[in-house]
Every structure is written in structure tokens, then in C-alpha cells.
Design an enzyme around this catalytic site. Sequence first.
Site, PDB file in Angstrom:
ATOM      1  N   CYS A 108       5.281  -6.202   1.708  1.00  0.00           N
ATOM      2  CA  CYS A 108       5.648  -4.783   1.701  1.00  0.00           C
ATOM      3  C   CYS A 108       4.916  -4.012   2.809  1.00  0.00           C
ATOM      4  CB  CYS A 108       5.419  -4.173   0.328  1.00  0.00           C
ATOM      5  SG  CYS A 108       6.291  -2.613   0.123  1.00  0.00           S
ATOM      6  N   TYR A 109       3.982  -3.118   2.458  1.00  0.00           N
ATOM      7  CA  TYR A 109       3.255  -2.405   3.516  1.00  0.00           C
ATOM      8  C   TYR A 109       2.562  -3.400   4.444  1.00  0.00           C
ATOM      9  CZ  TYR A 109      -0.267   0.447   5.841  1.00  0.00           C
ATOM     10  OH  TYR A 109      -1.063   1.037   6.789  1.00  0.00           O
ATOM     11  N   GLU A 115       5.247 -11.369  -5.973  1.00  0.00           N
ATOM     12  CA  GLU A 115       4.304 -11.488  -7.097  1.00  0.00           C
ATOM     13  C   GLU A 115       4.868 -10.904  -8.397  1.00  0.00           C
ATOM     14  OE1 GLU A 115       4.176  -9.494  -4.588  1.00  0.00           O
ATOM     15  OE2 GLU A 115       3.326  -7.534  -5.067  1.00  0.00           O
ATOM     16  N   LYS A 152      -8.672 -10.730 -17.622  1.00  0.00           N
ATOM     17  CA  LYS A 152      -8.854 -10.835 -19.074  1.00  0.00           C
ATOM     18  C   LYS A 152      -8.356 -12.170 -19.631  1.00  0.00           C
ATOM     19  CE  LYS A 152     -10.264  -8.507 -22.671  1.00  0.00           C
ATOM     20  NZ  LYS A 152     -11.445  -7.623 -22.655  1.00  0.00           N
ATOM     21  N   SER A 182     -21.614  -6.896 -27.884  1.00  0.00           N
ATOM     22  CA  SER A 182     -20.890  -5.899 -28.675  1.00  0.00           C
ATOM     23  C   SER A 182     -19.992  -6.579 -29.704  1.00  0.00           C
ATOM     24  CB  SER A 182     -20.027  -5.030 -27.750  1.00  0.00           C
ATOM     25  OG  SER A 182     -18.951  -5.803 -27.242  1.00  0.00           O
ATOM     26  N   GLY A 183     -19.776  -7.885 -29.521  1.00  0.00           N
ATOM     27  CA  GLY A 183     -18.820  -8.554 -30.406  1.00  0.00           C
ATOM     28  C   GLY A 183     -17.430  -8.561 -29.793  1.00  0.00           C
ATOM     29  N   GLY A 184     -17.276  -7.882 -28.650  1.00  0.00           N
ATOM     30  CA  GLY A 184     -16.000  -7.903 -27.929  1.00  0.00           C
ATOM     31  C   GLY A 184     -15.856  -9.205 -27.144  1.00  0.00           C
ATOM     32  N   VAL A 185     -14.678  -9.402 -26.570  1.00  0.00           N
ATOM     33  CA  VAL A 185     -14.385 -10.664 -25.890  1.00  0.00           C
ATOM     34  C   VAL A 185     -15.325 -10.900 -24.696  1.00  0.00           C
ATOM     35  CG1 VAL A 185     -12.595 -12.006 -24.719  1.00  0.00           C
ATOM     36  CG2 VAL A 185     -11.950 -10.386 -26.503  1.00  0.00           C
ATOM     37  N   ASP A 186     -15.470  -9.882 -23.848  1.00  0.00           N
ATOM     38  CA  ASP A 186     -16.191 -10.087 -22.594  1.00  0.00           C
ATOM     39  C   ASP A 186     -17.676 -10.400 -22.810  1.00  0.00           C
ATOM     40  OD1 ASP A 186     -13.728  -9.395 -21.636  1.00  0.00           O
ATOM     41  OD2 ASP A 186     -14.282  -7.331 -21.170  1.00  0.00           O
ATOM     42  N   SER A 187     -18.331  -9.579 -23.612  1.00  0.00           N
ATOM     43  CA  SER A 187     -19.767  -9.838 -23.784  1.00  0.00           C
ATOM     44  C   SER A 187     -19.984 -11.136 -24.553  1.00  0.00           C
ATOM     45  CB  SER A 187     -20.474  -8.655 -24.462  1.00  0.00           C
ATOM     46  OG  SER A 187     -20.020  -8.460 -25.769  1.00  0.00           O
ATOM     47  N   SER A 188     -19.060 -11.491 -25.444  1.00  0.00           N
ATOM     48  CA  SER A 188     -19.204 -12.748 -26.198  1.00  0.00           C
ATOM     49  C   SER A 188     -19.092 -13.953 -25.275  1.00  0.00           C
ATOM     50  CB  SER A 188     -18.121 -12.861 -27.273  1.00  0.00           C
ATOM     51  OG  SER A 188     -18.229 -11.797 -28.179  1.00  0.00           O
ATOM     52  N   HIS A 216       8.511  -7.949  -3.113  1.00  0.00           N
ATOM     53  CA  HIS A 216       7.280  -8.336  -3.821  1.00  0.00           C
ATOM     54  C   HIS A 216       7.448  -9.672  -4.542  1.00  0.00           C
ATOM     55  CE1 HIS A 216       4.981  -4.618  -3.264  1.00  0.00           C
ATOM     56  NE2 HIS A 216       6.171  -4.037  -3.221  1.00  0.00           N
ATOM     57  N   GLY A 219       0.853  -1.188   0.000  1.00  0.00           N
ATOM     58  CA  GLY A 219       0.000   0.000   0.000  1.00  0.00           C
ATOM     59  C   GLY A 219       0.884   1.231   0.000  1.00  0.00           C
TER      60      GLY A 219
END
Length: 509
Positions: free
Chosen positions: A82-83, A171, A367, A223-229, A169, A55
Site C-alpha cells: 500500500c503506502y 495480510e 496475545k 496478577s493472575g492474568g495471562v501475561d504475568s502468569s 493488503h 501508512g
Amino acid sequence: MEEKILVLDFGGQYNQLIARRVREQHVYAEIKPYNKITPEAIVAEGYQGIIFTGGPNSVYDEKSPHYDPRILELGIPILGICYGAQLMAYMAGGRVDSAENSSEYGKTVVNTRPNAFWQDVPETSICWMSHTDYISEVPARFQTIAYTDKCPCAAMCDESRKLYAVQFHPEVTHTQYGKQMLRNFLFDVCGCKGEWKMEGFVEQSIARYKETLAGKKVLLALSGGVDSSVAAVLLHKAIGKNLTCVFVDHGLLRKDEGDFVEQTFRGQFDMNLIRVNAQERFLTKLAGVTEPERKRKIIGEEFIRVFEEEAKKIGKVNVLVQGTIYPDVIESGAGDASTIKSHHNVGGLPDVIDFDEILEPLRDLFKDEVREVGTQLGIPHALVWRQPFPGPGLAVRVIGEITWEKLEVLREADAIFREELEKAGAVSNQYFAVLTDVRSVGVMGDARTYGRTIALRAVTTDDFMTAEWTRLPFEVLERSSSRITNEVPGISRVVYDITSKPPATVEWE
Ligand code: XMP
């Protein structure tokens, strides 16, 4: 109960990355703001372990976020980063100091002391540091298990309570053995088995929605985008024709894109799809408009109007589905706000549709996880790996006034550029053509021409917040230029955009 890890968010920049690294080990991870979950709820949820994130604060700041001290006594393993490490030290009775000459930033050599936590980690390795404050005295019951030249305690632990803390870190990929350290925490300390898989997500979601959405009328804006598809196919598998997808074709899509979407969802998946051909409507509204923000606003508003009309025809809807994914859900541990980024395609929809509830089936996924789900659902590669495309579409890639003729010219040039780049196997995260409003003199045969200028744009980026122009092979540029000037009428010049972001944006408008 499914095993899962709680990532307690103190407002650090790598919080999502931590969750993602845990999931890469096939352990499900959830991020929660530090002040939004009580110790009782943590126990009730059955978390196997907790990670305190980094943080921006110093533990001594009056307003710095603190955890409920009872968390350390729950018997659930904790890893502070870290924090999160400093906070663990400070609140458990140790001391944290700030000294300019002790700050470390970047790759740092870390030395470990023998401890089971370092299984398969060498005594000396490179870790990623980013701090000014440091743990100057470890609390009672803790021991120091790593140090650097400048930092007397780079890691500490209280094995009896299974509490661990690292100043660096793990990660971040620059930490050489970061993955191994996280594995040691997850598998040895927390006792996780690592059985979480995306297939599990697909099966469980389908089974759940079959039950909870039975007999309900469900609506989704595609919309034809990845997420809505991906959201559409997932729900279609669960409830079939009870799902209605509305796809608004505003005429600002790329070459053949509208037909591809229709063919995929109606043809391949046999979905209940309504394609609204609203090209003329959008063009009429956009006629004469040259100002970029005006264009965006008109398109966003018109989209909602079109959708509203369709929704009225459908009548009462029980559930409205949105393709929100994890990065869209900004929940900061540092503040109280829980803000959802509104995509122009769906942002205003809830106001105009009569529905009972909103469902966001992908809101816990990143994503790349959404893409994996899409692949498992059998969605075509071209759609799953589709590059980002702005909601206002080609309207922000035709500079100045938009006409159908200009859109057609741009579609052709853009398709050629994308084809040449892909054929050559060149790598770029987003690439497209822009139709500028510059005319210039050219010569074709013996005749003088006065044609339009196409600009090609290709960027390399992780997050689209910053981007570098892609060093494309000259052959790709050469072939694109030659084909565009030969095959697309009215184009007499092609230029390549070599501006990074900042100072430029990815899109021209
Ligand atoms: P900029 O131009 O802001 O673009 O550097 C960053 C990324 O966002 C995309 N973009 C949009 N996406 N609606 C969207 O859904 C929009 O209005 C919009 N504007 C830009 C852009 O394509 C790039 O990937």
C-alpha cells in the site's frame, strides 16, 4: 543466525497483523519504526527480507515518512504494501497520483501478469484495497505485474534487485491468496526456511535467563492474568526460587480466583509466592466511594502501597519483571513517541522498588503467542484462556458503594452465569455479571420482596475497542436467570445488557 524479517513501520493500521502473518509462516518478524533503523543496522542484524507497511500519508505530503534510499540497494529483498508500495515507486523515480475516481476500498478484483511471484495464485482473484493514491508510472527497471479496472499498477517488481510492491493488503484475510503471496515472498524471494517455532522461544528464553539472571534476585507482580502468569512460569523454569512473585489479593477477584492462583503457582509450580491478603485494607479505603474514577484511582494507589511494603521486606532487588506484551508497546512509525501502556497493576511499581533493571520477557509476542507459550509451559487451560479481567476487578462491576456483602452476591451470580454459558458451549469473548444499584419489587411464595437487580453482560469482539453484545441462546439466559434468583439471596430480578460498544463500554463503570 536465526532467520528474521524486518517490518518497517510507516504508521499503517495493519502493521502488527503483517508481523503476525509472517510469524504464522514460522519466520520471526520484528516491527521497527521507519526512522529508527539505519541501513547499516539492517545489514548488521542480518534480516532476510524487509516489508514496508502501509501508512496514512500521501507520498507528496511534506511530512510524510520516507525511507533511507540506500535501503533499496542493500541486496535484501523488499516487499512494499500500500503506502509502502507507493513510496517505493515514488522514491525509485516513478510517479504516484491521487484521483478521487481511482480510489478503491474493499474487495477488489485483481488481475495478475505472469511472474514467479504469483506462484499458486490464480490470474484473477479478490484482494483487499484501501487507497486513493496509486502508482501511475512504474520506475525504471520495474515492471507492472498486476492491475485492476481502476488501477493500472496493482503490483510491480524489479526482479534483479528483488524489489516487490503491492497496492493491496495481502495480510488481510479478505485477500483470497494473501497468505500464498506472503509465502512466495518469504520462501521463494527471501529464501527463508520457516523454522521459527514457539518451542524455540521457550527453550531459548530459559537458556538465556539461566545465564543472564544467575545469582540475581528477581521480583514479579503476579496478577493472575495471562501475561504475568506466563512470564512467571517462564522465569521460574530458568531461575527457580530466585524468582519471587507477589500476588496482591485485593478482595475484588471473582469466586475462588485468589485460591486458584495460589494453588497453581505455589502448589503446581512450587514457586516462591507471597500472597498478600489485603482485602480489608482495600475495602476500608473504598468505603463510601461511589464515583467510578475515584474507585479506580484508590485501587491503583493502594495496590502500589501494598506492593511497596512487601518490596521493603524483600530488600534490594536486581531485576523487576513486567508482563508487557507486543500490543502494549506502541511504537508508531509515524511519530517519534515510543509509549508503553501502563497497566494499573504494574504501572507505578518502578518508582517504589529499589531495583537495577526491568525485564520484559514477552515484549515481542502477541496475545495468542503468549497463550501458546503458556500451554507449552504446562499452565492450566483455565488460566491460559482466561478472559480479560479489569485491574480494578469487581469494583467496577458493583455499581455504587462497595461492600463485602455486595461483592459476595456478585461473585455467586457471576459464577453461575459463567458456568451456564460455558456448559452450553456458547461462544463469547468476555462475559460477566454486574450488580446494579437498582432495587425492584418481586414476589416469592406469597411474599412480596424488594431485592437487587443483576445485569448479565456478554460481548463479541476482536480487540475490545469495539464490541457487539453476544446473541446468547435464550436457554443460557433463562437458566442463568432462574438459578441466580433461586440461589443468590437478595436478587429478585435479572436483566441482559443488549448494548454494543460504542455507545456503551464493555464494563459498566
Ligand atoms: P471498556 O469498559 O473500556 O473495556 O469497554 C474494554 C476492555 O478493557 C477491560 N478493562 C480494563 N482492564 N484495567 C484493565 O486492566 C482497567 O481499568 C480496565 N477497564 C476495562 C475490560 O474488561 C474490557 O476487556
